[in-house]
Scaffold this motif. Sequence first.
Motif, PDB file in Angstrom:
ATOM      1  N   MET A   1       0.840  -1.192   0.000  1.00 37.50           N
ATOM      2  CA  MET A   1       0.000   0.000   0.000  1.00 37.50           C
ATOM      3  C   MET A   1       0.878   1.246   0.000  1.00 37.50           C
ATOM      4  O   MET A   1       1.854   1.347   0.742  1.00 37.50           O
ATOM      5  N   ASP A   2       0.505   2.217  -0.843  1.00 39.59           N
ATOM      6  CA  ASP A   2       1.196   3.500  -0.829  1.00 39.59           C
ATOM      7  C   ASP A   2       0.662   4.405   0.274  1.00 39.59           C
ATOM      8  O   ASP A   2       1.353   5.325   0.717  1.00 39.59           O
ATOM      9  N   ALA A   3      -0.569   4.167   0.686  1.00 42.42           N
ATOM     10  CA  ALA A   3      -1.181   4.917   1.788  1.00 42.42           C
ATOM     11  C   ALA A   3      -2.399   4.141   2.264  1.00 42.42           C
ATOM     12  O   ALA A   3      -2.987   3.364   1.508  1.00 42.42           O
ATOM     13  N   SER A   4      -2.769   4.353   3.517  1.00 45.89           N
ATOM     14  CA  SER A   4      -4.002   3.738   4.000  1.00 45.89           C
ATOM     15  C   SER A   4      -5.205   4.375   3.336  1.00 45.89           C
ATOM     16  O   SER A   4      -6.162   3.695   2.969  1.00 45.89           O
ATOM     17  N   VAL A   5      -5.152   5.708   3.173  1.00 46.69           N
ATOM     18  CA  VAL A   5      -6.259   6.443   2.566  1.00 46.69           C
ATOM     19  C   VAL A   5      -5.712   7.441   1.559  1.00 46.69           C
ATOM     20  O   VAL A   5      -4.730   8.143   1.838  1.00 46.69           O
ATOM     21  N   VAL A   6      -6.321   7.493   0.393  1.00 48.99           N
ATOM     22  CA  VAL A   6      -6.079   8.566  -0.570  1.00 48.99           C
ATOM     23  C   VAL A   6      -7.297   9.471  -0.555  1.00 48.99           C
ATOM     24  O   VAL A   6      -8.416   9.014  -0.772  1.00 48.99           O
ATOM     25  N   VAL A   7      -7.070  10.743  -0.275  1.00 49.29           N
ATOM     26  CA  VAL A   7      -8.125  11.752  -0.302  1.00 49.29           C
ATOM     27  C   VAL A   7      -7.933  12.579  -1.565  1.00 49.29           C
ATOM     28  O   VAL A   7      -6.837  13.094  -1.805  1.00 49.29           O
ATOM     29  N   VAL A   8      -8.957  12.697  -2.362  1.00 53.46           N
ATOM     30  CA  VAL A   8      -8.882  13.487  -3.596  1.00 53.46           C
ATOM     31  C   VAL A   8      -9.566  14.826  -3.345  1.00 53.46           C
ATOM     32  O   VAL A   8     -10.771  14.870  -3.106  1.00 53.46           O
ATOM     33  N   GLY A   9      -8.784  15.902  -3.374  1.00 50.92           N
ATOM     34  CA  GLY A   9      -9.326  17.239  -3.161  1.00 50.92           C
ATOM     35  C   GLY A   9      -8.812  17.857  -1.882  1.00 50.92           C
ATOM     36  O   GLY A   9      -8.953  17.274  -0.798  1.00 50.92           O
ATOM     37  N   ALA A  10      -8.200  19.060  -2.002  1.00 47.65           N
ATOM     38  CA  ALA A  10      -7.652  19.758  -0.835  1.00 47.65           C
ATOM     39  C   ALA A  10      -8.457  21.014  -0.525  1.00 47.65           C
ATOM     40  O   ALA A  10      -7.903  22.077  -0.265  1.00 47.65           O
ATOM     41  N   GLY A  11      -9.789  20.877  -0.566  1.00 47.74           N
ATOM     42  CA  GLY A  11     -10.647  21.929  -0.065  1.00 47.74           C
ATOM     43  C   GLY A  11     -10.895  21.703   1.418  1.00 47.74           C
ATOM     44  O   GLY A  11     -10.228  20.871   2.052  1.00 47.74           O
ATOM     45  N   PRO A  12     -11.855  22.424   2.014  1.00 50.31           N
ATOM     46  CA  PRO A  12     -12.105  22.260   3.450  1.00 50.31           C
ATOM     47  C   PRO A  12     -12.420  20.827   3.862  1.00 50.31           C
ATOM     48  O   PRO A  12     -11.914  20.346   4.884  1.00 50.31           O
ATOM     49  N   ALA A  13     -13.230  20.097   3.068  1.00 49.14           N
ATOM     50  CA  ALA A  13     -13.573  18.720   3.435  1.00 49.14           C
ATOM     51  C   ALA A  13     -12.351  17.816   3.393  1.00 49.14           C
ATOM     52  O   ALA A  13     -12.107  17.030   4.316  1.00 49.14           O
ATOM     53  N   GLY A  14     -11.569  17.897   2.305  1.00 50.54           N
ATOM     54  CA  GLY A  14     -10.404  17.035   2.175  1.00 50.54           C
ATOM     55  C   GLY A  14      -9.342  17.313   3.211  1.00 50.54           C
ATOM     56  O   GLY A  14      -8.734  16.385   3.773  1.00 50.54           O
ATOM     57  N   LEU A  15      -9.091  18.584   3.501  1.00 51.84           N
ATOM     58  CA  LEU A  15      -8.066  18.934   4.483  1.00 51.84           C
ATOM     59  C   LEU A  15      -8.495  18.566   5.891  1.00 51.84           C
ATOM     60  O   LEU A  15      -7.678  18.104   6.697  1.00 51.84           O
ATOM     61  N   MET A  16      -9.792  18.772   6.202  1.00 52.40           N
ATOM     62  CA  MET A  16     -10.279  18.379   7.521  1.00 52.40           C
ATOM     63  C   MET A  16     -10.161  16.874   7.698  1.00 52.40           C
ATOM     64  O   MET A  16      -9.732  16.392   8.758  1.00 52.40           O
ATOM     65  N   LEU A  17     -10.511  16.115   6.670  1.00 57.98           N
ATOM     66  CA  LEU A  17     -10.413  14.661   6.760  1.00 57.98           C
ATOM     67  C   LEU A  17      -8.968  14.222   6.915  1.00 57.98           C
ATOM     68  O   LEU A  17      -8.662  13.324   7.713  1.00 57.98           O
ATOM     69  N   ALA A  18      -8.056  14.851   6.185  1.00 61.42           N
ATOM     70  CA  ALA A  18      -6.640  14.494   6.298  1.00 61.42           C
ATOM     71  C   ALA A  18      -6.141  14.727   7.713  1.00 61.42           C
ATOM     72  O   ALA A  18      -5.415  13.894   8.282  1.00 61.42           O
ATOM     73  N   GLY A  19      -6.528  15.857   8.321  1.00 58.38           N
ATOM     74  CA  GLY A  19      -6.111  16.127   9.694  1.00 58.38           C
ATOM     75  C   GLY A  19      -6.695  15.137  10.677  1.00 58.38           C
ATOM     76  O   GLY A  19      -6.005  14.667  11.593  1.00 58.38           O
ATOM     77  N   GLU A  20      -7.961  14.790  10.500  1.00 52.80           N
ATOM     78  CA  GLU A  20      -8.590  13.818  11.392  1.00 52.80           C
ATOM     79  C   GLU A  20      -7.904  12.455  11.304  1.00 52.80           C
ATOM     80  O   GLU A  20      -7.674  11.791  12.318  1.00 52.80           O
ATOM     81  N   LEU A  21      -7.581  12.030  10.100  1.00 51.34           N
ATOM     82  CA  LEU A  21      -6.926  10.735   9.919  1.00 51.34           C
ATOM     83  C   LEU A  21      -5.527  10.729  10.516  1.00 51.34           C
ATOM     84  O   LEU A  21      -5.116   9.763  11.164  1.00 51.34           O
ATOM     85  N   ARG A  22      -4.787  11.811  10.302  1.00 47.21           N
ATOM     86  CA  ARG A  22      -3.435  11.853  10.852  1.00 47.21           C
ATOM     87  C   ARG A  22      -3.461  11.936  12.377  1.00 47.21           C
ATOM     88  O   ARG A  22      -2.610  11.354  13.062  1.00 47.21           O
ATOM     89  N   ALA A  23      -4.448  12.653  12.930  1.00 46.40           N
ATOM     90  CA  ALA A  23      -4.569  12.713  14.390  1.00 46.40           C
ATOM     91  C   ALA A  23      -4.801  11.332  14.973  1.00 46.40           C
ATOM     92  O   ALA A  23      -4.420  11.057  16.121  1.00 46.40           O
ATOM     93  N   ALA A  24      -5.410  10.445  14.168  1.00 49.71           N
ATOM     94  CA  ALA A  24      -5.663   9.073  14.608  1.00 49.71           C
ATOM     95  C   ALA A  24      -4.545   8.122  14.191  1.00 49.71           C
ATOM     96  O   ALA A  24      -4.675   6.910  14.382  1.00 49.71           O
ATOM     97  N   GLY A  25      -3.466   8.651  13.607  1.00 50.23           N
ATOM     98  CA  GLY A  25      -2.313   7.826  13.262  1.00 50.23           C
ATOM     99  C   GLY A  25      -2.406   7.095  11.941  1.00 50.23           C
ATOM    100  O   GLY A  25      -1.663   6.142  11.705  1.00 50.23           O
ATOM    101  N   VAL A  26      -3.297   7.523  11.052  1.00 50.29           N
ATOM    102  CA  VAL A  26      -3.488   6.853   9.768  1.00 50.29           C
ATOM    103  C   VAL A  26      -2.708   7.584   8.678  1.00 50.29           C
ATOM    104  O   VAL A  26      -2.766   8.818   8.572  1.00 50.29           O
ATOM    105  N   GLU A  27      -1.995   6.831   7.838  1.00 52.46           N
ATOM    106  CA  GLU A  27      -1.264   7.424   6.721  1.00 52.46           C
ATOM    107  C   GLU A  27      -2.241   7.873   5.647  1.00 52.46           C
ATOM    108  O   GLU A  27      -3.122   7.125   5.237  1.00 52.46           O
ATOM    109  N   VAL A  28      -2.068   9.111   5.178  1.00 53.72           N
ATOM    110  CA  VAL A  28      -3.002   9.665   4.204  1.00 53.72           C
ATOM    111  C   VAL A  28      -2.248  10.483   3.168  1.00 53.72           C
ATOM    112  O   VAL A  28      -1.317  11.214   3.497  1.00 53.72           O
TER     113      VAL A  28
END
Length: 488
Positions: A1-28
């Motif tokens: 795996m290159d990442a646990s999660v791939v998020v497409v889009g760096a608007g408010p939804a994508g950035l908020m999700l990326a922060g939430e995942l990283r706060a929980a220790g998930v590679e994104v």
Amino acid sequence: MDASVVVVGAGPAGLMLAGELRAAGVEVVVLERLHRRTGESRGLGFTARTMEVFDQRGLLPRFGEIETSNQGHFGGLPVDFGVLEGAQAAKSVPQSATEAVLEAWAGELGADIRRGHEFVSLTDEGDAVEVVTRGPAGEQRLRASYVVGCDGGRSRVRKAAGFDFPGTGATMEMFLADIRGVDLQPRMIGETVPGGMVMVGPLPDGVTRIIVCERGTPPQRRTEPPQFNEVADAWKRLTGVDISHAEPVWVSAFGDATRQVTEYRRGRVLLAGDAAHIHLPAGGQGMNTSIQDSVNLGWKLAAVLRGDAPEALLDTYHSERYPVGRRLLMNTQAQGLLFLSGDEVQPLRDVMSELIRYDEVSRHLAAMVSGLEIRYDVGTGRHPLLGRRMPRLALTVSGRTTSSSALLCAGRGVLLDLHDNAQLRRRAMGWTDRIDVVTAVPGGLDDNHHVARTTAVLIRPDGHVAWAAPGSDHDLPMALSRWFGPSR
């Protein structure tokens, strides 16, 4: 795996999700086709519910001094949100500032944000998703456990994964522009003129925001923003005022299309924000709902990826957020009828204006637009907090002053023991690798009718109460198992 999660889009939804995942220790990995943020700000400020979300992650101080207001509207008709406790909204915080704060936060937590990388296609292989992206080095392939489309109303992820997106198409085109060098009198949203609706609002640094909605203008399929002369011509037709000499900061077009996907998850592909629902921008709800989608999804996705909870937990993302999106579409359509229609709707506006004078009606509309009405199905019981967000409470923990919001900064669940109940804490021992068990002395508890006489609450990482005592029909271990997986 290159990442646990791939998020497409760096608007408010994508950035908020990326922060939430990283706060929980998930590679994104976040893929964004734009090389840099545009600086454009369709949204100005955020609702009370989003302020609570930012507060529980310790993000509010990053915005500096925030001006709040109790004044809102529904379809252009003034509503005093002050009749509902906690419904005040943040004013004049441009969406560009919100995106900058979220991108910095996600980056500090270790999110891999790749700008200039355009999503091309995906293949859900059952046990993983392969994503093809085009970037500076040409086409690349990434493998991830899950892909989340946060790529806006024209989401390529949604189309590539075959999501159904029913609803109604746009019936008209409207313009939004931030301009300089022109002196216009303020006009409230919903101020109708013969042939349409216009709005004028002052912004900082000598910028004026205008919105112009000309009835009878067919929607255009644009690939680029409109030219400013189109906006100026429409403005002159509706108001008789020439603004062609103004300097446009940025110009945008939007419509009144209303659509929502039938499912927020298909296998290993999920959608959040405008990728899942599009609507008329009324009441500033779009960005706020998108951010809250991501907060609901992030901790659940992380729990499944860590092996803490079964994959079925992801199904609650759809069951909880789909109804929220459905009500969002309903109320924005209603607002559109009020401020975009002609004189034939004036009797309805008059009736609504009369109804809004009743506090109960104002509370209902304020709760709807601010998101404070949201209550998830977390199980049966008599406790008024079940399914709702935990109110911000002052607490004393081991002699230190803190708050219920501060306890959520780590992005973990919290079992809050307000009665120093050793037996309660022992029953939660099998979940302490996933939740924090905190014994606290509350301050001001009796002043809040939702939490008076409460002895304990189980708070999910998104701030919603999953169990409370007394009053929950299910016992604590059952609630812990449902939301945090089996005991260890």
